[in-house]
Design a protein around this motif. Structure first.
Motif, mmCIF file in Angstrom:
data_model
loop_
_atom_site.group_PDB
_atom_site.id
_atom_site.type_symbol
_atom_site.label_atom_id
_atom_site.label_comp_id
_atom_site.label_asym_id
_atom_site.label_seq_id
_atom_site.Cartn_x
_atom_site.Cartn_y
_atom_site.Cartn_z
ATOM 1 N N ASN A 238 2.763 0.294 -8.572
ATOM 2 C CA ASN A 238 1.735 -0.730 -8.438
ATOM 3 C C ASN A 238 2.371 -2.115 -8.480
ATOM 4 O O ASN A 238 2.979 -2.504 -9.487
ATOM 5 N N GLN B 240 0.829 -1.207 0.000
ATOM 6 C CA GLN B 240 0.000 0.000 0.000
ATOM 7 C C GLN B 240 0.864 1.259 0.000
ATOM 8 O O GLN B 240 0.540 2.251 -0.658
ATOM 9 N N LYS C 293 2.136 1.764 -3.456
ATOM 10 C CA LYS C 293 1.061 2.251 -4.328
ATOM 11 C C LYS C 293 0.884 3.749 -4.165
ATOM 12 O O LYS C 293 0.749 4.486 -5.152
#
Length: 289
Positions: free
Chosen positions: A26, A18, A21
């Motif tokens: 990604n 996370q 991201k």
């Protein structure tokens, strides 16, 4: 050219994905896979236990990795610390390596551990801490379920805790904190000397730390009558100074500020009462000072 980067598999994996991201990377991983894909052709990611990453970085199998300071110390890995990344599985607080005993134990201080048996995953770190207090004890490696070993198998444990809830659930009492630990982006020394890899790591550190800074902050925009501007500014905390823009053909200003999210719920009603209108709160992805 690629940068080979080790990321922690297990309890910290989802929080790490996370974070990447939010930093703009990604990462996708199939079940049981140790080699996730990432939308950056210059990165090659390997998933492994956080305990192992510093050793592989030190030995040059990995160019760099993310693992806790606790595991870097336990592996005695001579690596370059690129950046401290303050995040964990559940909170943004550092984890602690603590010495804990049963609630009804006679052991009250570190000195009381003389000649006692202690179970831990961080044997070297624990031994060094005890030695610094002049204590000799039998420190054994724990292969898991460390909390349940007290008091039937060992006298104490040295275990990592984030919230302390597991220790309390197992009727354990902390007698000392050995260290506080946060994840560190760290690099192999030879890789750090490579100009391309060093720049790649420095860029990665800027983005990851920027994403972490944005976690607890939000942006606020509002329109303010000029005669109320000083009153509104007196309420606003800011990283530096609020941005103020004159609206066209009127006596109103647009004000924008970055601030701690936890303060917003009390601030917005106060701003409204002071005269601010059209107040907008928006999330941040990165904050780069």
């Amino acid at each position: 050219m690629k940068l080979r980067l080790g990321l922690p598999k297990g309890s910290l994996q989802e929080a790490t994905f996370q974070l990447f991201k939010r930093a703009g990377f990604n990462i996708a991983v199939r079940s049981r896979s140790y080699f996730p894909s990432v939308d950056d052709p210059e990165l090659e990611i390997v998933l492994m236990r956080a305990q192992e990453i510093p050793r592989y970085v030190y030995e040059g199998v990995l160019d760099a990795g993310i693992s806790g300071l606790d595991w870097i110390m336990e592996n005695e890995a001579d690596v370059v610390e690129v950046a401290e990344l303050v995040y964990s599985k559940q909170t943004t607080n550092p984890i602690r390596l603590v010495l804990a005993v049963a609630n009804d134990s006679d052991i009250q201080t570190v000195a009381d551990l003389q000649n006692k048996r202690i179970a831990t995953e961080l044997v070297r770190v624990t031994k060094k801490f005890l030695a610094s207090h002049g204590v000799e004890a039998f420190v054994e490696y724990s292969y898991g379920a460390t909390e349940v070993k007290v008091p039937h198998l060992v006298d104490a444990i040295a275990d990592l805790t984030e919230t302390g809830s597991s220790l309390k659930a197992n009727n354990l009492r902390v007698i000392a904190t050995i260290l506080q630990s946060t994840p560190r982006l760290h690099a192999n020394k030879k890789a750090w000397e490579d100009p391309w890899k060093r720049e790649k790591l420095e860029n990665l550190a800027v983005l990851l730390q920027g994403a972490l800074r944005a976690d607890a902050k939000v942006g606020l925009k509002m329109n303010v009558p000029r005669e109320k501007l000083d009153d509104v500014l007196a309420l606003l905390p800011a990283m530096k100074h609020p941005t103020i823009s004159q609206l066209v053909n009127c006596d109103w200003c647009a004000v924008e500020v970055i601030m701690d999210e936890k303060k917003v719920r009390d601030l917005i009603p106060a701003l409204k009462r002071t005269g601010a209108e059209d107040i907008i709160e928006y999330p941040l992805t990165k904050v780069i000072p």
